[in-house]
Write a protein that holds these residues in place. Sequence first.
Motif, mmCIF file in Angstrom:
data_model
loop_
_atom_site.group_PDB
_atom_site.id
_atom_site.type_symbol
_atom_site.label_atom_id
_atom_site.label_comp_id
_atom_site.label_asym_id
_atom_site.label_seq_id
_atom_site.Cartn_x
_atom_site.Cartn_y
_atom_site.Cartn_z
ATOM 1 N N ILE A 84 34.930 -31.942 -0.593
ATOM 2 C CA ILE A 84 34.312 -31.002 -0.621
ATOM 3 C C ILE A 84 32.776 -30.791 0.119
ATOM 4 N N SER A 85 32.345 -30.771 0.760
ATOM 5 C CA SER A 85 30.453 -31.241 0.674
ATOM 6 C C SER A 85 29.212 -29.991 0.213
ATOM 7 N N ASP A 86 30.326 -28.518 -0.432
ATOM 8 C CA ASP A 86 29.104 -27.530 -0.353
ATOM 9 C C ASP A 86 30.144 -26.138 -1.701
ATOM 10 N N VAL A 87 30.424 -27.205 -2.762
ATOM 11 C CA VAL A 87 31.460 -26.240 -3.881
ATOM 12 C C VAL A 87 30.874 -24.335 -3.860
ATOM 13 N N GLU A 88 29.425 -24.198 -4.382
ATOM 14 C CA GLU A 88 29.328 -23.063 -3.886
ATOM 15 C C GLU A 88 30.054 -22.585 -2.790
ATOM 16 N N ALA A 89 29.623 -22.656 -2.296
ATOM 17 C CA ALA A 89 29.696 -21.977 -0.709
ATOM 18 C C ALA A 89 31.433 -22.057 -0.865
ATOM 19 N N LEU A 90 32.096 -22.635 -1.270
ATOM 20 C CA LEU A 90 33.808 -22.476 -1.462
ATOM 21 C C LEU A 90 34.854 -21.427 -2.395
ATOM 22 N N THR A 91 33.516 -21.639 -3.533
ATOM 23 C CA THR A 91 33.846 -21.108 -4.637
ATOM 24 C C THR A 91 33.241 -19.240 -5.279
ATOM 25 N N GLY A 92 31.685 -19.883 -4.489
ATOM 26 C CA GLY A 92 31.200 -18.663 -5.229
ATOM 27 C C GLY A 92 30.340 -19.306 -6.668
ATOM 28 N N PHE A 93 30.529 -20.078 -7.337
ATOM 29 C CA PHE A 93 30.207 -20.242 -8.777
ATOM 30 C C PHE A 93 28.939 -21.482 -8.333
ATOM 31 N N ARG A 94 28.137 -21.159 -9.411
ATOM 32 C CA ARG A 94 27.579 -22.686 -9.652
ATOM 33 C C ARG A 94 27.597 -23.413 -10.578
ATOM 34 N N CYS A 133 27.279 -26.003 -14.053
ATOM 35 C CA CYS A 133 26.037 -26.841 -14.811
ATOM 36 C C CYS A 133 26.441 -28.676 -14.083
ATOM 37 N N ASN A 134 24.281 -29.138 -13.658
ATOM 38 C CA ASN A 134 25.265 -30.260 -13.144
ATOM 39 C C ASN A 134 24.771 -31.042 -14.408
ATOM 40 N N ILE A 135 24.898 -31.101 -15.521
ATOM 41 C CA ILE A 135 25.033 -31.848 -16.959
ATOM 42 C C ILE A 135 26.015 -32.368 -17.044
ATOM 43 N N CYS A 136 27.667 -31.242 -17.613
ATOM 44 C CA CYS A 136 28.520 -31.029 -17.430
ATOM 45 C C CYS A 136 29.509 -30.852 -17.213
ATOM 46 N N HIS A 137 29.587 -30.390 -16.126
ATOM 47 C CA HIS A 137 29.781 -30.332 -15.166
ATOM 48 C C HIS A 137 31.152 -28.810 -14.710
ATOM 49 N N ARG A 138 31.161 -28.741 -15.944
ATOM 50 C CA ARG A 138 32.006 -27.312 -16.367
ATOM 51 C C ARG A 138 31.869 -26.421 -16.258
ATOM 52 N N GLN A 139 30.999 -26.210 -17.053
ATOM 53 C CA GLN A 139 30.430 -24.362 -16.692
ATOM 54 C C GLN A 139 30.306 -23.875 -15.856
ATOM 55 N N ALA A 140 30.692 -23.023 -14.962
ATOM 56 C CA ALA A 140 30.423 -22.315 -14.041
ATOM 57 C C ALA A 140 29.213 -21.119 -13.862
ATOM 58 N N PHE A 141 28.883 -20.340 -13.244
ATOM 59 C CA PHE A 141 28.431 -19.224 -13.244
ATOM 60 C C PHE A 141 28.404 -18.738 -12.089
ATOM 61 N N ARG A 142 29.043 -17.204 -12.147
ATOM 62 C CA ARG A 142 28.563 -16.509 -10.767
ATOM 63 C C ARG A 142 27.507 -16.167 -9.692
ATOM 64 N N ILE A 143 27.678 -17.165 -8.839
ATOM 65 C CA ILE A 143 25.942 -16.693 -8.378
ATOM 66 C C ILE A 143 25.369 -15.476 -7.818
ATOM 67 N N GLY A 144 26.408 -14.235 -7.938
ATOM 68 C CA GLY A 144 26.122 -13.313 -7.210
ATOM 69 C C GLY A 144 25.690 -12.563 -8.815
ATOM 70 N N ASP A 145 25.465 -13.150 -10.021
ATOM 71 C CA ASP A 145 25.408 -12.251 -11.341
ATOM 72 C C ASP A 145 23.640 -12.133 -11.208
ATOM 73 N N ASN A 146 23.573 -11.404 -11.812
ATOM 74 C CA ASN A 146 21.911 -10.619 -11.831
ATOM 75 C C ASN A 146 21.568 -11.738 -12.863
ATOM 76 N N ASN A 147 21.685 -12.082 -14.324
ATOM 77 C CA ASN A 147 21.857 -12.758 -14.583
ATOM 78 C C ASN A 147 21.811 -14.175 -14.765
ATOM 79 N N LEU A 148 21.907 -14.842 -13.378
ATOM 80 C CA LEU A 148 22.469 -16.112 -13.669
ATOM 81 C C LEU A 148 21.011 -16.772 -13.593
ATOM 82 N N GLN A 149 19.815 -17.052 -13.873
ATOM 83 C CA GLN A 149 19.288 -17.988 -14.180
ATOM 84 C C GLN A 149 19.026 -17.809 -15.645
#
Length: 382
Positions: A23-33, A35-51
């Motif tokens: 998988i070259s682009d995980v975000e495009a495939l799953t729709g989630f971003r 965490c680049n530290i734990c690699h476990r927590q996921a956040f929905r890209i379309g969420d207004n409170n993402l940042q």
Amino acid sequence: DGSDKQFNILFINDGINAHIMYISDVEALTGFRYCNICHRQAFRIGDNNLQVQMRNHIKKCQKNNGKIVKKVILERFAKPFVPHILSNKTYKYLLANNLTHSFKPTQYYITYDIETLEKKVNEKFGDCSQVIATLVPYAIASTVKSVSGIHSFYFDIRTEDFMDKWLEQLFEEAMQVKKDNKYKDETVPQYFEVPVIGFNSAKFDTSLVFKNLKSKDWTITKYLGSSTIAKQIVVKHKRFGVQLRFVDFKIYTTHSKLKDCVRDFGNGTYKKGRFPHEFVNANNYMEELNKSEPFPREAFDNKLRNKKLNEDKYKEYLVEAAKFKTRWDYLQYYNILDTRILIEPIDFLINLMFRYKVDMLANISMAQCANAIKYAMCYNDF
């Protein structure tokens, strides 16, 4: 920087074949971003409170070096640990309403068994893996235990799409089994999934039937287990709403062989039959099963274990084989017998565990049943 580079892969397994994709682009495939530290927590890209959510999480992650820190939060008030009550919504309701005398176990169900042929393929996968043979289903049988009694049905490879035909029949039978397990009082909450029980099916049978469990008429709604062992699969009919719960009887017993299970928990009426599995294969099954004479004694030789069938046991087989016109008929008898002999052992354990007000088929393992029984015994002493 000397650190190991990480890759994202997608593993697809239909129970028979497996495929791994990069998988070259995980975000495009799953729709989630992620965490680049734990690699476990996921956040929905379309969420207004993402940042904001990511910023708060990353602060915690940096503090704990990416490790998940679990905190124990105690209840304000102590609660009794009574899994035999709290893990069963039916018993909990009946106890709360002083109706425990009407509690009953799930006592109606369906058993099944698949017969397979060995097909040699000798396919290589990479430099280190090679598949010598695969198993091809060619017969399947079920036995139904309902209020009206016990009956069986059978399909084999001579019928087109026989696995789907079996599933259609299975759903039809399950509608009646569901009714038989229901309480007359509609207000009583209960489990409406119909148990479909195999023996040693978690490794073999469910993987063979897995691809047939998804169709335009039914779909998998729940899967418990790994990619190779299915502890539980729930399949729901889209039109009828009936749910089948595929489980392996071995999750309730320590027996590794069906004949041992029948010997210890059965009532002596039935015992496992005999069939030359090694002799009948994908290349000769039609020719051999069309014959009318019994299988020769050497057909029962087990080359893997270097065992031969003794004369007395072969004579027992001949007595049974004489009752059938062709070997196909004997196969049907043998296949159905494997599902029929499961009834008494299942009933024995259902009744054994119900002494402690534990509904065996509402649990998913022997450990869960044992845990409920242990605390039920303690509860009775209060």
